[in-house]
Design a protein around this motif. Structure first.
Motif, PDB file in Angstrom:
ATOM      1  N   GLU A  95       0.684  -1.185  -0.035  1.00  0.00           N
ATOM      2  CA  GLU A  95       0.093   0.063  -0.117  1.00  0.00           C
ATOM      3  C   GLU A  95       0.684   1.267   0.246  1.00  0.00           C
ATOM      4  O   GLU A  95       0.642   2.239  -0.795  1.00  0.00           O
ATOM      5  CB  GLU A  95      -0.981   0.090   0.893  1.00  0.00           C
TER       6      GLU A  95
ATOM      7  N   SER B 172       1.133   3.840  -2.934  1.00  0.00           N
ATOM      8  CA  SER B 172       0.895   5.330  -2.583  1.00  0.00           C
ATOM      9  C   SER B 172       1.955   6.198  -3.315  1.00  0.00           C
ATOM     10  O   SER B 172       1.937   7.239  -3.648  1.00  0.00           O
ATOM     11  CB  SER B 172       0.709   5.510  -1.275  1.00  0.00           C
TER      12      SER B 172
ATOM     13  N   ARG C 234       1.956   9.157  -6.152  1.00  0.00           N
ATOM     14  CA  ARG C 234       2.688  10.489  -5.957  1.00  0.00           C
ATOM     15  C   ARG C 234       3.546  10.803  -7.027  1.00  0.00           C
ATOM     16  O   ARG C 234       3.578  12.050  -7.535  1.00  0.00           O
ATOM     17  CB  ARG C 234       3.154  10.681  -4.591  1.00  0.00           C
TER      18      ARG C 234
END
Length: 124
Positions: free
Chosen positions: A105, A109, A113
């Protein structure tokens, strides 16, 4: 520039067909030897055989997205992402670190970004 690629071992781009059973059905996957080597490395990191990795990936892909359209393409992308994530420092180059021990996760993430900022590695 091209010599770096042209003079690589031709065995890398030769294809190999491997057969396996997925959900009780016999199937086969044709990939270039380069991809089989990368998949073998990924499998070994988590103490799996190559067929075990393929069955697991297929099962999890099917569970997450339904019908698997082009499994060979998915596997090629997995290899590219694995190598790109290593280049980004997200997947340790230390082959003793299992993939299952990574925080998927958090990696996804950070990857999202970077992509939003346009700084995603060109290898990905």
């Amino acid at each position: 520039m091209c010599k770096l690629f042209i003079e690589a071992d031709p065995e890398l781009w030769q294809t190999r067909l491997r057969s396996l059973r997925v959900n009780g059905f016999a199937t086969s996957v044709r990939l270039e030897n380069f991809y089989w080597r990368v998949l073998g490395e990924i499998a070994a990191r988590d103490s799996m055989s190559l067929p075990q990795l393929l069955v697991r990936l297929h099962g999890e892909l099917d569970a997450a997205h339904g019908r698997v359209e082009n499994f060979a393409s998915f596997l090629r992308v997995c290899c590219g992402r694995y190598l790109a994530l290593q280049a980004e420092g997200e997947v340790p180059r230390d082959l003793g670190t299992p993939i299952r021990s990574l925080d998927a996760e958090a990696i996804l993430s950070r990857e999202a970004r970077r992509a939003a900022r346009g700084t995603l590695s060109s290898a990905a």
